[in-house]
Write a protein that holds these residues in place. Structure first.
Motif, PDB file in Angstrom:
ATOM      1  N   ARG A  40      67.668  20.938  53.767  1.00  0.00           N
ATOM      2  CA  ARG A  40      67.982  22.117  54.554  1.00  0.00           C
ATOM      3  C   ARG A  40      67.233  22.015  55.881  1.00  0.00           C
ATOM      4  O   ARG A  40      66.011  21.885  55.894  1.00  0.00           O
ATOM      5  CB  ARG A  40      67.536  23.368  53.791  1.00  0.00           C
ATOM      6  N   PHE A  63      66.474  23.634  59.772  1.00  0.00           N
ATOM      7  CA  PHE A  63      66.530  24.803  60.625  1.00  0.00           C
ATOM      8  C   PHE A  63      66.393  24.341  62.055  1.00  0.00           C
ATOM      9  O   PHE A  63      65.682  23.382  62.342  1.00  0.00           O
ATOM     10  CB  PHE A  63      65.397  25.785  60.311  1.00  0.00           C
ATOM     11  N   GLY A  73      72.298  31.122  46.342  1.00  0.00           N
ATOM     12  CA  GLY A  73      73.507  31.329  47.134  1.00  0.00           C
ATOM     13  C   GLY A  73      73.287  32.093  48.421  1.00  0.00           C
ATOM     14  O   GLY A  73      74.240  32.422  49.116  1.00  0.00           O
ATOM     15  N   ILE A  74      72.039  32.405  48.749  1.00  0.00           N
ATOM     16  CA  ILE A  74      71.791  33.120  50.006  1.00  0.00           C
ATOM     17  C   ILE A  74      71.965  32.166  51.177  1.00  0.00           C
ATOM     18  O   ILE A  74      72.595  32.498  52.172  1.00  0.00           O
ATOM     19  CB  ILE A  74      70.376  33.736  50.005  1.00  0.00           C
ATOM     20  N   LEU A  75      71.406  30.983  51.033  1.00  0.00           N
ATOM     21  CA  LEU A  75      71.542  29.976  52.081  1.00  0.00           C
ATOM     22  C   LEU A  75      72.438  28.835  51.612  1.00  0.00           C
ATOM     23  O   LEU A  75      72.487  28.519  50.428  1.00  0.00           O
ATOM     24  CB  LEU A  75      70.174  29.395  52.446  1.00  0.00           C
ATOM     25  N   VAL A  76      73.113  28.235  52.565  1.00  0.00           N
ATOM     26  CA  VAL A  76      73.944  27.078  52.278  1.00  0.00           C
ATOM     27  C   VAL A  76      73.142  25.828  52.645  1.00  0.00           C
ATOM     28  O   VAL A  76      72.546  25.778  53.714  1.00  0.00           O
ATOM     29  CB  VAL A  76      75.241  27.146  53.110  1.00  0.00           C
ATOM     30  N   TYR A  93      75.001  33.069  59.156  1.00  0.00           N
ATOM     31  CA  TYR A  93      73.689  33.494  58.657  1.00  0.00           C
ATOM     32  C   TYR A  93      73.237  32.628  57.483  1.00  0.00           C
ATOM     33  O   TYR A  93      72.116  32.154  57.433  1.00  0.00           O
ATOM     34  CB  TYR A  93      73.754  34.954  58.219  1.00  0.00           C
ATOM     35  N   ARG A  94      74.158  32.397  56.551  1.00  0.00           N
ATOM     36  CA  ARG A  94      73.791  31.592  55.384  1.00  0.00           C
ATOM     37  C   ARG A  94      73.635  30.123  55.770  1.00  0.00           C
ATOM     38  O   ARG A  94      72.943  29.376  55.086  1.00  0.00           O
ATOM     39  CB  ARG A  94      74.839  31.728  54.291  1.00  0.00           C
ATOM     40  N   GLY A  95      74.279  29.758  56.877  1.00  0.00           N
ATOM     41  CA  GLY A  95      74.197  28.368  57.308  1.00  0.00           C
ATOM     42  C   GLY A  95      72.909  28.063  58.049  1.00  0.00           C
ATOM     43  O   GLY A  95      72.361  26.986  57.906  1.00  0.00           O
ATOM     44  N   GLY A 151      70.280  30.611  58.377  1.00  0.00           N
ATOM     45  CA  GLY A 151      69.173  31.412  57.885  1.00  0.00           C
ATOM     46  C   GLY A 151      68.529  32.227  58.971  1.00  0.00           C
ATOM     47  O   GLY A 151      68.964  32.226  60.110  1.00  0.00           O
TER      48      GLY A 151
END
Lengths: 318, 264, 258
Positions: free
Chosen positions: A9, A11, A62-65, B259-261, B263
């Motif tokens: 993941r 950011f 399931g909140i973040l992909v 948003y889910r992508g 965060g």
């Protein structure tokens, strides 16, 4: 129950460069994490702040992909089947509430029953169980905002269990709780896991939670898995030393020269001695026998290394 | 499904009875907010006989439809103003953990009944405007008078959703969104003939503000559009509302996916 | 005195950090400026109304949108929050006069707002619409009038916030003030448009001195010096009233032991 493969993941972080320009950098919060959790297991997911714990939990629920990688929770892909997953797992966050702030606890539970479309009888049965085991009866009719942190947390856990989830994910469930509340909650969760077979995954800073609840530990730091295995095995692997603490009848010089003992520290003028020995070179019994040969022993205890120590050493090994 | 949301709603409303004293004042204050624009209209008409080619009761009719519609939208979609707080506090994640859609959850999460004040005032103004205009009533017009505020509410609600979806990118974007939502309320309170140029094109047709009160108002009054639009425009607000709602739903979906992508 | 200058500078700096909020507020001012301009020009375009032609109506609208942020007509509850949480006790025991300290900070904030919230709307109005510029000698008078409006606004907000000492939750009171002040101070419609009785009543209150008075000075409508004198009078009145309220509040806090 949980299947995680090469989970990543990223950011994008924007930082100011000069007056107007902004630089965008990609940060990997979770970097190629893989682990499995079988049905019925209780696993502790630990790591320092910013290690990627919460990000992982958010991807599992399931909140973040994920940026890349493979996740299956209860057989479904959380990022695609969020609602389906929501019905099959329970999630409780220590620092975020899923209860309705100004409604009585009971009303929040009622609403959740409606949201998760739980059969009235199942709901009543599960609620009655939680009320009894978590001792909720005293504050069921009080608005959530008036509850103490410990009471609220018991409410949160109940809320996460009312739809009978196969997996319970807990994020810092005991944070800020007093000792008694912590103990009650741990006892409840341990029973839940042992008797109901509900799979547990919990992140925590409080390593007592792990000691009490989780036979297995996944340690994460800076986005990658540092260690994964039974607590006992990790302990033995990472901290090969044990400490024998002996109280002698009479003060004595440091008891040196025993095979396998690497360090001796004395207290009370030699009345109490801490002997650190390597588990791979000798055994506790051999050390005790050697000590008894040199002095009269009043009392003795072999200290297991603190779990904090285990984790700290794991981080230090990087 | 409907039952679930109804229960969520009822639960919210029950919670608000614990603050009954301030409640009355707040309802009154909300009504007053909406009343101030009417005061402005009345004051202006004490000096002129027409605004944008419409006389006072005709303008009040448009104002009244717009107010009722906005009141209804405020009651439901107004909750979206809290979205940045939900995102910041992490409660939006909690909504994602439930087996329900996020948009309806946000909309019923914290309904403020005090906002009924605006709707009540709008309805009163509508009663006044409908009785003070010379309307040739037909069954179709009765239906239109009832449907217009509802369609308007859906249009306003869609504007609200789209504007607030900005918050998924810009957490401070809510105040920006307010310019659009409250601005479109102010815009639709007057006939669109008052405005001109790109402001009219943007607020009347891109944001379909003209379909909230102006075109239905024209149809009720039986007037031709001074801008030359065909007469059927007065009757299609529900369709425009439907299209707006679908568009808003897609924007919301895109925003949540973002948003889910990425965060928070 | 130096401490208060420091506070003013701190106020300037603090508000200059809220850039996104500043931009959002400015956007709202511009949107509403556009809408208000259209409606007012539609009303006065054919023939001047109550001394307003199209150019002065435009000037009125954009000046009003700028001034409302400069004097902070709406939404300011910092002190109220501190009273509610009890943090105000710390403020009260500092070696300063709380009202003066907050005023100093507000002046600093307003100095920043003058640049980013007052000038831009006026510039937009002047660039895109017919605009009515004043005679050169009016500029300093307008500056004084705007500052006096700021002081009156501060004084009224201070009193409103102080009601929290007694009401515990002053939201209702502040809400009513915010809702009604737009109309009462002449932001929504020029006071000159209102019926005579309403004008008489309103000019006897401090409200018009927040927005309408500086606009009148700028538009050179009515006797400028009289307006300034009345603004000064109201500034003194609301500050004195605030001071009285504060001393009562302090006594209350002391008696109740905080």
């Amino acid at each position: 129950m949980i299947e995680v493969r090469e989970l990543c993941r990223e950011f994008t972080v924007t930082t100011k460069v000069g007056r107007l320009r902004r630089a965008r950098t990609k940060v990997r919060a979770v970097d190629s994490v893989s682990f499995d959790v079988a049905a019925g297991e209780a696993v502790g997911y630990v790591g320092p702040n910013g290690a990627g714990k919460s990000t992982t939990i958010k991807m599992l629920t399931g909140i973040l992909v994920p940026t890349s990688g493979h996740v299956r929770v209860a057989g479904v892909d959380p990022s695609r089947a969020r609602r389906d997953l929501a019905r099959r797992i329970g999630v409780a966050f220590g620092q975020r509430s899923q209860l309705w702030w100004d409604l009585p606890l009971r009303d929040s539970f009622d609403l959740l029953r409606s949201i998760y479309r739980v059969d009235a009888r199942d709901h009543a049965r599960r609620l009655a169980e939680c009320v009894e085991l978590l001792d909720l009866s005293g504050f069921l009719d009080r608005p959530v905002r008036q509850l103490s942190l410990g009471q609220r947390m018991r409410g949160e856990v109940t809320a996460a269990l009312l739809h009978g989830p196969e997996l319970l994910v807990l994020d810092e469930p005991t944070i800020g709780l007093d000792l008694e509340s912590k103990e009650r909650l741990r006892e409840f969760l341990a029973d839940l896991n042992a008797q109901r077979g509900t799979t547990l995954l919990l992140t925590t800073h409080d390593l007592d939670d792990i000691e009490r609840l989780c036979p297995r530990l996944v340690v994460i730091d800076r986005g990658t898995v540092l260690a994964d295995g039974p607590l006992e095995a990790l302990r033995a692997e990472v901290v090969p030393e044990r400490v024998l603490v002996v109280d002698l009848e009479k003060p004595s010089e440091p008891l040196t020269g025993i095979r396998g003992v690497v360090d001796v520290r004395i207290e009370l003028g030699g009345l109490r001695q801490h002997l650190t020995f390597r588990k791979d070179e000798t055994t506790a019994a051999a050390v005790i026998a050697a000590v008894a040969a040199q002095a009269d022993v009043h009392d003795l205890v072999v200290e297991e290394p603190e779990i904090d120590d285990v984790v700290r050493r794991l981080y230090a090994r990087r | 499904m409907v039952e679930t949301y109804a229960r969520l709603l009822v639960a919210r409303l029950r919670g608000q009875f614990s603050y009954r004293t301030s409640f009355t004042i707040e309802v009154f204050a909300e009504a007053l907010v909406q009343a101030i624009e009417l005061a402005a209209i009345t004051i202006l008409f004490s000096h002129v006989t027409a605004l944008g080619g419409f006389e006072v009761h005709e303008v009040i009719l448009m104002y009244a439809i717009s107010s009722t519609a906005f009141g209804l939208a405020d009651l439901t979609a107004g909750q979206l103003n809290e979205l940045p707080n939900y995102i910041r506090a992490g409660s939006f994640d909690m909504l994602l953990l439930r087996p329900l859609g996020t948009l309806p959850q946000v909309m019923v999460a914290d309904i403020r009944l005090k906002r009924i004040g605006r709707t009540l005032f709008g309805l009163a103004a509508m009663a006044y405007a409908l009785s003070h205009n010379d309307i040739a009533w037909t069954p179709a017009k009765v239906a239109l008078a009832a449907a217009a505020p509802l369609a308007g509410a859906v249009i306003f609600g869609s504007v609200w959703v789209v504007a607030c979806a900005v918050c998924f990118w810009l957490v401070e974007g809510q105040e920006l969104a307010n310019s659009v939502t409250y601005g479109s309320n102010a815009f639709t309170s007057y006939p669109v003939t008052v405005y001109s140029g790109w402001l009219r094109r943007l607020m009347a047709f891109v944001v379909p503000g003209a379909f909230v009160a102006y075109y239905p108002g024209l149809a009720l009054l039986g007037r031709d559009d001074p801008l030359g639009g065909p007469a059927f425009l007065g009757w299609i607000s529900p369709l425009v509302a439907l299209a707006a709602a679908v568009g808003a739903g897609l924007v919301w979906r895109f925003a949540v996916r973002h948003y889910r992508g990425t965060g928070s | 005195m130096r401490a208060y200058v420091h506070l003013a500078l701190a106020g300037f700096r603090r508000y200059s950090t809220y850039r996104q909020a500043m931009f959002a507020g400015l956007t709202a001012n511009v949107v509403f400026g556009m809408l208000r301009t259209a409606v007012l020009v539609a009303a006065v375009g054919a023939a001047p109304v109550a001394g307003y032609d199209a150019a002065s109506a435009v000037t009125y609208v954009w000046l009003g949108q700028g001034l409302l942020a400069f004097v902070v007509l709406w939404g300011e509850s910092q002190l109220s929050e501190r009273i509610r949480t009890g943090d105000v006790v710390v403020d009260l025991y500092r070696p300063w006069h709380l009202q003066a300290a907050l005023l100093a900070e507000d002046v600093g904030r307003a100095a920043y707002a003058a640049v980013v919230r007052l000038v831009p709307p006026v510039a937009i109005g002047a660039l895109f619409f017919p605009f009515r510029w004043p005679e050169p000698h009016t500029w300093p008078l307008f500056a004084v009038s705007a500052v006096l409006a700021l002081v009156i606004s501060f004084g009224m907000r201070f009193i409103l916030n102080c009601t929290t000492f007694w009401l515990l939750d002053s939201r209702g009171v502040r809400n009513m003030y915010e809702v009604s002040s737009g109309l009462l101070c002449g932001l929504i419609v020029p006071l000159a448009f209102m019926p005579e009785w309403a004008r008489d009543v309103l000019w006897a209150t401090p409200f018009p001195y927040l927005i309408q008075a500086p606009i009148d000075v700028f538009l050179e409508q009515g006797p400028q010096w009289t307006v300034l004198a009345l603004q000064a009078f109201w500034a003194v009145v609301v500050l004195a009233a605030g001071n009285l309220v504060l001393s009562r509040a302090v006594r209350k806090v002391v008696v109740q032991g905080g």
